[in-house]
Scaffold this active site. Sequence first.
Site, PDB file in Angstrom:
ATOM      1  N   HIS A 258       0.811  -1.226   0.000  1.00  0.00           N
ATOM      2  CA  HIS A 258       0.000   0.000   0.000  1.00  0.00           C
ATOM      3  C   HIS A 258       0.838   1.266   0.000  1.00  0.00           C
ATOM      4  O   HIS A 258       1.939   1.302   0.550  1.00  0.00           O
ATOM      5  CB  HIS A 258      -1.055  -0.006   1.106  1.00  0.00           C
ATOM      6  CG  HIS A 258      -0.555   0.082   2.520  1.00  0.00           C
ATOM      7  ND1 HIS A 258      -0.343   1.282   3.149  1.00  0.00           N
ATOM      8  CD2 HIS A 258      -0.283  -0.870   3.433  1.00  0.00           C
ATOM      9  CE1 HIS A 258       0.051   1.057   4.399  1.00  0.00           C
ATOM     10  NE2 HIS A 258       0.110  -0.241   4.602  1.00  0.00           N
ATOM     11  N   ASP A 270       5.755   1.514   7.090  1.00  0.00           N
ATOM     12  CA  ASP A 270       4.356   1.117   6.832  1.00  0.00           C
ATOM     13  C   ASP A 270       3.675   2.120   5.913  1.00  0.00           C
ATOM     14  O   ASP A 270       3.137   3.105   6.352  1.00  0.00           O
ATOM     15  CB  ASP A 270       3.617   1.047   8.175  1.00  0.00           C
ATOM     16  CG  ASP A 270       2.180   0.602   8.026  1.00  0.00           C
ATOM     17  OD1 ASP A 270       1.810   0.114   6.944  1.00  0.00           O
ATOM     18  OD2 ASP A 270       1.421   0.749   8.989  1.00  0.00           O
ATOM     19  N   GLU A 302      -5.340   1.929   2.255  1.00  0.00           N
ATOM     20  CA  GLU A 302      -5.296   0.701   3.059  1.00  0.00           C
ATOM     21  C   GLU A 302      -5.607   1.033   4.508  1.00  0.00           C
ATOM     22  O   GLU A 302      -6.294   0.296   5.210  1.00  0.00           O
ATOM     23  CB  GLU A 302      -3.902   0.059   2.951  1.00  0.00           C
ATOM     24  CG  GLU A 302      -3.814  -1.353   3.537  1.00  0.00           C
ATOM     25  CD  GLU A 302      -3.345  -1.417   4.989  1.00  0.00           C
ATOM     26  OE1 GLU A 302      -3.277  -2.520   5.541  1.00  0.00           O
ATOM     27  OE2 GLU A 302      -3.071  -0.365   5.592  1.00  0.00           O
ATOM     28  N   GLU A 303      -5.083   2.176   4.955  1.00  0.00           N
ATOM     29  CA  GLU A 303      -5.211   2.541   6.369  1.00  0.00           C
ATOM     30  C   GLU A 303      -6.625   2.996   6.736  1.00  0.00           C
ATOM     31  O   GLU A 303      -6.934   3.175   7.898  1.00  0.00           O
ATOM     32  CB  GLU A 303      -4.184   3.623   6.733  1.00  0.00           C
ATOM     33  CG  GLU A 303      -2.722   3.209   6.500  1.00  0.00           C
ATOM     34  CD  GLU A 303      -2.193   2.172   7.499  1.00  0.00           C
ATOM     35  OE1 GLU A 303      -2.990   1.674   8.309  1.00  0.00           O
ATOM     36  OE2 GLU A 303      -0.986   1.881   7.446  1.00  0.00           O
ATOM     37  N   ASP A 331       3.694  -5.739   3.316  1.00  0.00           N
ATOM     38  CA  ASP A 331       3.267  -4.598   4.131  1.00  0.00           C
ATOM     39  C   ASP A 331       4.093  -4.591   5.413  1.00  0.00           C
ATOM     40  O   ASP A 331       3.875  -5.415   6.292  1.00  0.00           O
ATOM     41  CB  ASP A 331       1.769  -4.739   4.452  1.00  0.00           C
ATOM     42  CG  ASP A 331       1.215  -3.511   5.154  1.00  0.00           C
ATOM     43  OD1 ASP A 331       1.986  -2.553   5.379  1.00  0.00           O
ATOM     44  OD2 ASP A 331       0.012  -3.515   5.477  1.00  0.00           O
ATOM     45  N   HIS A 429       2.509   3.425  13.162  1.00  0.00           N
ATOM     46  CA  HIS A 429       1.424   4.415  13.103  1.00  0.00           C
ATOM     47  C   HIS A 429       1.730   5.666  13.929  1.00  0.00           C
ATOM     48  O   HIS A 429       0.827   6.266  14.510  1.00  0.00           O
ATOM     49  CB  HIS A 429       0.080   3.789  13.525  1.00  0.00           C
ATOM     50  CG  HIS A 429      -0.474   2.886  12.458  1.00  0.00           C
ATOM     51  ND1 HIS A 429      -1.708   2.287  12.528  1.00  0.00           N
ATOM     52  CD2 HIS A 429       0.046   2.474  11.275  1.00  0.00           C
ATOM     53  CE1 HIS A 429      -1.929   1.557  11.448  1.00  0.00           C
ATOM     54  NE2 HIS A 429      -0.866   1.648  10.673  1.00  0.00           N
TER      55      HIS A 429
HETATM   56 ZN   LIG Z   1       0.477  -1.224   6.366  1.00  0.00          ZN
END
Ligand SMILES: [Zn+2]
Length: 493
Positions: A258, A270, A302-303, A331, A429
């Site tokens: 992604h 990520d 994706e998130e 990923d 994140h």
């Molecule tokens: Zn990811």
Amino acid sequence: MKTFATTIGFFALAVSAVPSTYRRPGLVQSNQLRRDLTRSALLEHAKKLQEFAEVTPEITRVAGSRGHNLTVDYIYDTLVKTGYYDVELQPFTYVFSEGNVTISAAGTSYESQYFQYAPGGTVEAPLISVSNFGCDAADFPTTVSGNIALVSRGTCEFGLKVALAGAAGAKGIIIYNNVLGPVGGGTLGPDERPEGKYIPAGSLSQEDALSLISKLNNGTSITANLDVDALIETRYTNNVIATSKCGDQSNIVFSGGHTDSVQAGPGINDDGSGSMGILEIALQLTKFTVNNAVRFGFWSAEEFGLLGSEHYITTAPAEELAKISLYLNFDMIASPNFGYFIYDGDGSAFNTTGPAGSDHIEHLFEDYLASVGIKTAPTEFDGRSDYGPFLEVNIPSGGLFTGAEGLKTPEEAIWWGGEAGVAYDVNYHAPGDDITNLNMGAWIQNTKAAAHAIATYAVSTEGIPKRTGQQKRGVKSDKPKARCGEDIPIAVM
Ligand SMILES: [Zn+2]
């Protein structure tokens, strides 16, 4: 990009000025493809992504941001220039959401994270502790009406808790973690719920919540201020889909990662690591021919809930999906406190067996990594990334992962080094998921493993069962074969 154009110019000049020699590109071989993958090339791509994230003060590549749009353009332009792929942008709309939350109670301010799709608003009202997990309307006392519900995380999704609190008449809701530490944000899901309307919502750490609850249990009334600043709007974004012009178009070897990050950070691990790893493989693959068509999917949003891959799968006609022989997902493949994890496609470790052929993919990765002296471990095949929609339509899938918020075990620290009891990626994140926090060794090893799988299956998908509705393999494409398979002139000066 400028450098690339200059190189092409020189190349063309050299070819016209002197007699050319010709090289017939060979069928891709794993060792040759892997040899051409370098740490420095990966790092160059990562630098680009970091630059894109930094075009706005928020330093993000969240879907719909400028940093993300630049990422999509970069991938698209880079692949188009090769001439080797048919490249398309696949646009789709989605509901974008971002926000900030501040919470204070009894004169103290608390750290809080926003839940995607929670509406904005300011509420100042008494805190009411909700029993159980707030997953049932009966959990909410009548006193919650007009006030702020304080609910534990767990048992059901955040969205249900918020909707039930809304139905009970609460003006706001604070969801606290059910283990130590902050919740770290989350999503309510973009769709309205039959149980009730969403209300302003924020999170609290377990520690902070328990100190408030102990006061409430002593009969002290606590007035809290919950301030949610939210932006929720429909936006559009693009997947990038690139398919080799040559190779059997009815037997497609598909890989994906992604392109978007979360709002909180630049997302260089990520999933800069997975998306740029396969981009570099796609570039190096252009030196070779393939028996089976090779497709790369660069998924957006994706998130926000696997929206790009979901859009791709749900809008593709059944006969197109039947041409996809397998899907490989990458990923997070450069986590700083990495593990070498392979999706458990055969279900031997986590009992969630993938579609037939997923076992073959898992074993291919295991065998390859063992052959280069790397110990691996299975990881749950739970649909948490873009392979989820592929599993839904029964496409054999697999992939690699170096870990997110999970903690490295002492045994794993012996296998792979790093720190036991610490998250595989402490910046998961978060703002620290930047170019300084990648493990380059894990990144190049996983990129080479990805290249091995792609090269192997590009030559033959033997061992992967033919899918229902899939044509006989080896059926020639009606598209003319271009570039790939033709003689490539080599500059001699
Ligand atoms: Zn990811």
